[in-house]
Design a protein around this motif. Structure first.
Motif, PDB file in Angstrom:
ATOM      1  N   VAL A 164      -5.146   7.894  -3.865  1.00  0.00           N
ATOM      2  CA  VAL A 164      -6.387   8.640  -3.668  1.00  0.00           C
ATOM      3  C   VAL A 164      -7.509   7.711  -4.089  1.00  0.00           C
ATOM      4  N   HIS A 169      -5.517   7.286  -8.002  1.00  0.00           N
ATOM      5  CA  HIS A 169      -4.323   7.999  -8.414  1.00  0.00           C
ATOM      6  C   HIS A 169      -3.254   7.794  -7.341  1.00  0.00           C
ATOM      7  N   LEU A 171      -0.697   8.871  -5.057  1.00  0.00           N
ATOM      8  CA  LEU A 171      -0.343  10.173  -4.525  1.00  0.00           C
ATOM      9  C   LEU A 171       1.100  10.198  -4.062  1.00  0.00           C
ATOM     10  N   ARG A 172       1.485   9.222  -3.314  1.00  0.00           N
ATOM     11  CA  ARG A 172       2.849   9.167  -2.787  1.00  0.00           C
ATOM     12  C   ARG A 172       3.347   7.740  -2.834  1.00  0.00           C
ATOM     13  N   LEU A 209       1.027  12.475   5.797  1.00  0.00           N
ATOM     14  CA  LEU A 209       0.265  12.132   4.594  1.00  0.00           C
ATOM     15  C   LEU A 209       1.087  12.389   3.320  1.00  0.00           C
ATOM     16  N   ASP A 210       1.940  13.386   3.402  1.00  0.00           N
ATOM     17  CA  ASP A 210       2.734  13.696   2.207  1.00  0.00           C
ATOM     18  C   ASP A 210       4.040  12.913   2.155  1.00  0.00           C
TER      19      ASP A 210
END
Lengths: 456, 584
Positions: A164, A169, A171-172, A209-210
């Motif tokens: 992010v 951070h 994220l994945r 995105l995830d």
């Protein structure tokens, strides 16, 4: 069409600010900021060494100048000319420097891709991201500036980290099923990440995105694979150019192939129009000259004129036989670009270097072929209109629009050879970069009608 | 070959004939080579055989011979020994002669045949040798081909071997490549690992190193682009990020879903419309199809259709699985029926098409069309006729009615312009003429003065002459004569035109000429005159000239006259245009 006077420039460093108001150029170790409209110098900054890389921040307030050999980055403010920022990477070295999308962080990649250093202009905080992969396109920010995808390599396996951008951070973080990951690219809506393998293997992986794997696509095996990749602005299509000289279009719902665009040496598609650039000596007063040529002719009588002719089909396109024994052979689709309205796709096949192909994405077929007299250096779509500008390293600018084609002589003196073209974000002007010079080309409003008269 | 075989047969036939008459053949064959010694029949003399002495013996011999040959006996046994029967002898002789002739004939035939057979033989021998040669050649070829085949087989064998070798090699190479690839991959990984380690080490070293560290100089910190202050990293931020991520994803899916729904709805609409169209297309056909076998099923389906139609219309919003199925099914059905219908129509059309060419319907249409066209032609003819009449009327009375004048407006305009030009030239001419007239009057006055003077001079001269008779008159003479001669030369030439003014009217050229003589200083005006004169015939018909010219010259009040001429010209213009129309 009007042309500005010629300015000096070095290292092809010339950028228009994202808000379209300023033009920054580098001349050796100096950074010159001009007003785009008046071309008057607003600011002049002096760096410590010859500038190798220059970039505007997204809010057009700061300019980053990188001097890789020295491992130095200098940042200048437009609002406060006496503000300065200097980042010295020290002995760890520097190979690449870029802004984060928010324009308050600078990402420096160190030599040997040891790590990525993130410098914050707000807090002076420094963060490190380890194991970045040295590849074709290892870092990509999503269009909205929220996320950053970074290709990593650890223990001989490829990983992708999604950060992010707001506070860096993680994220994945996921492993990809690639042999040797070559690049990552976000879809324009920022929801799908395309990951492709190196040219040894034809493989495209599409991640959500995830981090979920949405789909995998492979057209063939055992042969040199993907050379280029492009998302359509609507994120609806993913165009994949490969070494077999074909472009494959995937759709965004099933991620299956919609169609395949081949680049044949002989064109007999009756729906396509083949424009061939024909050079000739200047003939004063000949009736079929384009208006632009008429205008420019006065100052460039000594240059060879050229114009487009429509070739009757079938047409044989000049093909250069590549030397397959050498690495990185000149074959395959190396560059692709969608027009801003998603309607057209322009491609270039490397073993037909003089030809630009324009495909109609509604009809999913070939629309136009532009055969130039010399190899195409660069092409770019107008950010507002379906209009393609291209250059071939001579003193001419070429424009294609659905209505026709035109070649324009750049009236600069002293052998101005257009090496690359960049559109201003309004689409009203073009920046033409020569070897050591640059020149602005202003499009006139309502001139599309004029330029189309050339080929009719 | 068949010819030769035939000949061979022929010859064999003839040979059999030979055998049949072997005896005769023998005799003949033996006779031919030695006719003098052997042939008894052809002997010119019989002296050797029969003499006076041995007649009876000869007779008996002959008799015996003849009988043995099957001829009737020559002698009849009588009392006094054998008696020669003359008739029998003659008969025998005749028979023998006949025989002889026949023999000769056969001999000839045989000779011919022999020649033929000989040639046949030659030919056969020749062909035989040729065939032998051919055989030889083909044998040789055969052996050659056999040899080649053997060689090729050898080659094939060797190639097979080669192929096998190559295959083996390919396999070997493939395995080598594979092993190398694995080796390479392994090495790569090893190297990469080492590289990673080195990187790590380098990183460590660089961090530890004191002398040249990373530096960061900033004059003052800038605010964030969004103006907010940065937040602390807590568990909450992570949750927030996750939430945001899913939000964007959800938004994307939402928008995509919306798009798909819209597309779906549109497609459904299209389907519905298609179905409705199909129904409407197919329903009016029903009565016409009533005689056909589809009828029952059609009605059934149509009732179904309506149901489905309604239900699907309702279900469009529901978009449940069942409704969709129904819709697609009905569409499919309709489509099938439409297809069959179209196919049937096609077949009908192809059948009817042939008939249609000679059908009665087009004939009627044709007739109607023909009548219509004829009528039209008649109308147009009438039109043309009336137009012609009108034109004629115009020609006869050009100025009588307004319509004609209106029609001629364009011509009038033209004529007017021309007349304006004429007017201009007239004006010029008038000026010239006036000037000339002035000159003339002046000249006339001068002349009259001069004449008076001349008269006086003459009178004085006569007086002088008269006085010359007197002795003192000589002194005056030379002066006077000089001045008068100069005057008289000029006056004489001038007097003639003046005395005959009618001549002036005859032609412009004449007057011009005369005026030029009369006043040499005024040449430009004459040039003008010439020019106008030349212009006039070009511009207007020649018939106008004389009147104009004469009018100018005749009348003193020129402008009024010209006005009159102008009006006259107008009138004439009408007539001219009329003429023109007539000629057209």
């Amino acid at each position: 069409m009007n042309f500005s006077e010629v300015f000096k420039q070095s290292n092809q460093l010339c950028r228009v600010s994202p808000d379209g108001k300023y033009l920054a150029t580098c001349v050796q170790y100096r950074l010159v900021v001009r007003d785009v409209n008046t071309l008057q110098i607003l600011h002049l900054y002096t760096c410590l060494d010859q500038i190798v890389h220059m970039e505007w921040s997204s809010d057009s307030l700061f300019i980053l100048c990188a001097m890789y050999k020295r491992g130095l980055v200098q940042v200048w403010s437009l609002e406060q000319p006496d503000w300065y920022c200097k980042i010295d990477e020290g002995s760890i070295g520097l190979v690449s420097s870029r802004w984060s999308p928010d324009g308050r962080h600078i990402l420096n990649t160190t030599e040997f891709h040891l790590r990525v250093t993130v410098w914050s202009l707000c807090t002076k905080a420094v963060s490190y991201i380890k194991y970045p992969k040295a590849c074709q396109k290892g870092i990509d920010f999503s269009r909205d500036g929220c996320y950053m995808a970074l290709a990593e390599r650890r223990d001989c396996r490829d990983y992708v980290s999604v950060f992010v951008c707001d506070d860096w951070h993680l994220l994945r973080h996921f492993e990809t099923e690639t042999q040797d990951l070559a690049g990552v690219e976000w879809s324009p809506n920022g929801c799908v990440l395309a990951v492709w393998d190196s040219c040894l293997e034809y493989k495209v992986l599409l991640y959500s995105l995830d981090g979920r794997l949405l789909s995998t696509f492979s057209a063939y095996e055992w042969s040199l694979g993907i050379k280029s990749l492009a998302w359509s602005p609507s994120s609806q299509f993913l165009a994949i150019g490969s070494y077999d000289g074909k472009v494959r279009i995937l759709n965004h719902i099933t991620w299956k192939k919609v169609t395949e665009f081949d680049h044949p040496a002989s064109i007999n598609n009756t729906k396509a129009v083949v424009y061939k650039e024909v050079e000739r000596k200047p003939v004063v007063g000949s009736a079929d000259l384009s208006i632009q040529q008429h205008i420019t002719m006065g100052s460039t009588l000594f240059n060879t004129q050229s114009k487009y002719e429509i070739c009757p089909l079938p047409v044989q396109v000049p093909v250069v036989k590549p030397d397959l024994d050498r690495a990185n052979p000149k074959v395959g689709v190396s560059s692709m670009a969608f027009s801003s309205d998603n309607r057209y796709l322009a491609t270039k096949n490397d073993n037909m270097a003089c030809v630009v192909w324009v495909w109609d994405m509604q009809r999913l077929g070939l629309l136009a072929v532009l055969e130039q007299t010399s190899a195409v250096r660069c092409f770019q779509w107008d950010p507002r209109r379906p209009r393609l500008a291209l250059c071939t390293g001579n003193a001419k600018l070429y424009l294609w629009s659905p209505a026709g084609c035109v070649s324009v002589q750049v009236p600069a003196e002293g052998g101005f050879q257009v090496q690359s073209v960049t559109w201003h974000c309004s689409g009203d002007s073009l920046i033409l970069l020569g070897k050591e010079q640059l020149c602005l080309c202003y499009m006139e409003v309502g001139e599309e009608e004029e330029e189309d008269d050339d080929v009719k | 070959m068949p010819e030769s075989s035939l000949e061979i047969k022929d010859t064999s036939c003839s040979s059999s004939r030979y055998r049949m008459s072997s005896l005769r053949q023998y005799s003949q064959s033996s006779v031919l080579p030695l006719p003098m010694t052997r042939n008894p029949y052809t002997m010119p003399t019989i002296s050797a055989f029969c003499t006076e002495d041995n007649v009876s013996e000869c007779i008996s011999y002959i008799n015996r011979e003849v009988s043995s040959l099957g001829f009737p006996l020559l002698c009849t046994e009588s009392n006094n020994g054998p008696e020669l029967n003359l008739v029998a002898v003659l008969n025998n002789v005749y028979n023998l002669l006949q025989l002889h002739r026949r023999c000769l004939q056969t001999v000839e035939d045989i000779e011919v045949e022999q020649v033929k057979s000989n040639s046949n033989m030659d030919y056969l021998q020749l062909s035989n040798t040729r065939l032998k040669d051919q055989l030889e050649l083909s044998k040789r070829e055969n052996t050659g081909l056999l040899e080649r085949e053997r060689q090729l087989q050898l080659k094939v064998k060797s190639l097979h071997n080669c192929l096998k070798n190559e295959k083996e090699e390919v396999q070997k190479l493939q395995s080598i490549i594979a092993s190398r690839a694995t080796q390479y991959n392994h090495d790569m990984k090893r190297k990469e690992r080492e590289f990673g380690k080195l990187k790590e080490r380098l990183n460590q070293l660089l961090i530890d190193k004191k002398d040249k560290k990373q530096t960061f100089e900033v004059l003052n910190y800038v605010g964030r682009s969004d103006g907010k202050r940065s937040l602390w990293k807590t568990g909450k931020t992570e949750a927030r990020h996750e939430g945001e991520m899913y939000k964007t994803l959800l938004n994307d899916y939402d928008s995509r879903h919306k798009d798909l729904l819209m597309e779906n709805a549109e497609l459904k609409k299209v389907l519905q419309q298609m179905k409705r169209d199909m129904v409407t297309i197919l329903s009016p056909r029903k009565p016409s199809q009533s005689g056909e076998k589809h009828d029952d099923s059609l009605e059934q389906t149509s009732s179904e259709e309506d149901e489905v139609c309604d239900s699907s219309r309702e279900s469009l919003e529901l978009s449940c699985e069942h409704a969709r199925e129904q819709l697609t099914n009905s569409i499919r059905q309709q489509w099938r029926r439409l297809k069959s219908h179209v196919e049937r129509l096609d077949s009908q059309a192809s059948l009817v098409g042939e008939r249609a060419n000679m059908n009665a319907i087009p004939k009627e249409v044709h007739e109607e069309e023909m009548d219509r066209l004829k009528l039209e032609i008649q109308q147009y003819k009438d039109f043309i006729h009336t137009q012609q009449q009108l034109l004629q009327q115009q020609l006869n009375s050009p100025c009588d009615d307004e319509t004609a004048s209106l029609l001629n407006d364009c011509y009038m305009q033209e004529e007017k312009e021309r007349l304006k030009e004429d007017w201009k030239s007239f004006e010029e001419k008038r000026k010239n003429f006036e000037a000339e007239r002035r000159n003339f009057t002046e000249a006339a006055i001068r002349l009259s003065h001069e004449r008076k003077a001349f008269e006086e001079d003459r009178a004085t001269w006569l007086k002088h002459q008269f006085l010359n008779l007197t002795p003192f008159g000589d002194q005056m003479k030379p002066q006077m004569s000089k001045s008068q001669s100069a005057l008289s030369g000029w006056a004489e030439s001038e007097v003639r035109p003046m005395s005959t003014p009618a001549k002036l009217n005859k032609s412009l050229s004449h007057t011009a000429f005369s005026t030029s003589r009369a006043s040499p200083a005024k040449t430009p005006s004459t040039a003008d005159l010439y020019r106008t004169h030349r212009l006039i015939p070009e511009k207007s018909p020649s018939t106008i000239h004389p009147k104009q010219d004469s009018s100018i010259l005749r009348n003193d009040d020129v402008p009024a006259q010209l006005r009159h001429v102008n009006g006259g010209a107008n009138c004439r213009a009408y007539t001219f245009t009329g003429d023109r129309i007539g000629s057209i």
